[in-house]
Scaffold this motif. Structure first.
Motif, PDB file in Angstrom:
ATOM      1  N   SER A  82       0.831  -1.162   0.094  1.00 57.83           N
ATOM      2  CA  SER A  82       0.330   0.017  -0.035  1.00 57.83           C
ATOM      3  C   SER A  82       0.856   1.388  -0.027  1.00 57.83           C
ATOM      4  O   SER A  82       1.991   1.283   0.408  1.00 57.83           O
ATOM      5  CB  SER A  82      -0.961   0.030   1.412  1.00 57.83           C
ATOM      6  OG  SER A  82      -0.265  -0.046   2.546  1.00 57.83           O
ATOM      7  N   TRP A  83       0.319   2.488  -0.673  1.00 66.08           N
ATOM      8  CA  TRP A  83       1.122   3.533  -0.662  1.00 66.08           C
ATOM      9  C   TRP A  83      -0.006   4.572  -0.979  1.00 66.08           C
ATOM     10  O   TRP A  83      -1.077   4.389  -1.207  1.00 66.08           O
ATOM     11  CB  TRP A  83       2.098   3.749  -1.798  1.00 66.08           C
ATOM     12  CG  TRP A  83       1.435   3.044  -3.169  1.00 66.08           C
ATOM     13  CD1 TRP A  83       0.818   3.887  -4.034  1.00 66.08           C
ATOM     14  CD2 TRP A  83       1.395   1.813  -3.788  1.00 66.08           C
ATOM     15  NE1 TRP A  83       0.256   3.249  -4.920  1.00 66.08           N
ATOM     16  CE2 TRP A  83       0.885   2.032  -4.833  1.00 66.08           C
ATOM     17  CE3 TRP A  83       1.999   0.747  -3.164  1.00 66.08           C
ATOM     18  CZ2 TRP A  83       0.406   0.951  -5.556  1.00 66.08           C
ATOM     19  CZ3 TRP A  83       1.527  -0.441  -4.034  1.00 66.08           C
ATOM     20  CH2 TRP A  83       1.065  -0.368  -5.173  1.00 66.08           C
ATOM     21  N   ARG A  84       0.336   5.982  -0.820  1.00 67.75           N
ATOM     22  CA  ARG A  84      -0.506   6.961  -1.366  1.00 67.75           C
ATOM     23  C   ARG A  84       0.426   7.970  -2.262  1.00 67.75           C
ATOM     24  O   ARG A  84       1.789   8.079  -1.747  1.00 67.75           O
ATOM     25  CB  ARG A  84      -1.066   8.045  -0.179  1.00 67.75           C
ATOM     26  CG  ARG A  84      -1.924   8.897  -0.704  1.00 67.75           C
ATOM     27  CD  ARG A  84      -2.933   9.631   0.463  1.00 67.75           C
ATOM     28  NE  ARG A  84      -3.820   8.862   0.641  1.00 67.75           N
ATOM     29  CZ  ARG A  84      -5.039   8.690   0.007  1.00 67.75           C
ATOM     30  NH1 ARG A  84      -5.217   9.434  -1.418  1.00 67.75           N
ATOM     31  NH2 ARG A  84      -6.002   7.995   0.310  1.00 67.75           N
ATOM     32  N   THR A 102      -3.886   9.830  -4.376  1.00 69.00           N
ATOM     33  CA  THR A 102      -4.837   8.610  -4.849  1.00 69.00           C
ATOM     34  C   THR A 102      -3.941   7.349  -3.987  1.00 69.00           C
ATOM     35  O   THR A 102      -2.701   7.519  -3.750  1.00 69.00           O
ATOM     36  CB  THR A 102      -5.010   8.153  -6.384  1.00 69.00           C
ATOM     37  OG1 THR A 102      -5.606   7.080  -6.543  1.00 69.00           O
ATOM     38  CG2 THR A 102      -3.647   7.904  -6.905  1.00 69.00           C
ATOM     39  N   THR A 103      -4.509   6.393  -4.074  1.00 73.21           N
ATOM     40  CA  THR A 103      -3.805   5.136  -3.575  1.00 73.21           C
ATOM     41  C   THR A 103      -3.649   4.067  -4.691  1.00 73.21           C
ATOM     42  O   THR A 103      -3.107   2.891  -4.607  1.00 73.21           O
ATOM     43  CB  THR A 103      -4.837   4.284  -2.476  1.00 73.21           C
ATOM     44  OG1 THR A 103      -5.767   4.143  -2.868  1.00 73.21           O
ATOM     45  CG2 THR A 103      -4.665   5.363  -1.219  1.00 73.21           C
TER      46      THR A 103
END
Length: 140
Positions: A82-84, A102-103
């Protein structure tokens, strides 16, 4: 400052798209609402403290507007769950025009009416407790 950027971006609508995944950078799709946008300046690379390339940052010009663009590399996606990501246009240090986040794997900033100004695109990736950013070269 990075936390305040996250807070501002969280209030914005999320923008997401798709790009065919590769282990290197991909060619960007079309800027939202501006099919004639083209890249200006050099591509910047967001690298982590370990030297891993996480994402590419590009600036586009078209329809009398500037756009920022960030694309998360497949090699980063393969090793992180996961990240943004964030992108924006910068006219002076500390400005975040057209900011979007956004992700997903790519994000476009909103188009900014900055065609007569010197601009650069900024990009940031957050994952876990880390955040890293990069800027394209300034274009006048």
């Amino acid at each position: 400052m990075r936390r305040s950027l996250s807070t501002v971006a969280a209030a914005l609508a999320l923008a997401a798209g798709t790009v065919i995944g590769t282990s290197s950078e991909a060619s960007a799709a079309t800027a939202p609402g501006c099919s004639d946008a083209h890249q200006i300046g050099n591509t910047a690379y967001i690298t982590t403290s370990s030297g891993e390339t996480a994402a590419s940052v590009k600036q586009y010009y078209g329809c009398n507007k500037n756009f920022g663009y960030v694309y998360v590399w497949q090699s980063f996606r393969d090793t992180h769950s996961s990240w943004r990501i964030f992108t924006w246009i910068n006219t002076t240090p500390g400005t975040y025009l057209g900011l979007m986040s956004t992700t997903g794997i790519e994000v476009w900033s909103n188009g900014t009416a900055t065609a007569q100004m010197c601009t650069r695109a900024g990009g940031l990736i957050e994952f876990g407790s880390y955040s890293f950013q990069a800027y394209t070269d300034t274009r006048c």
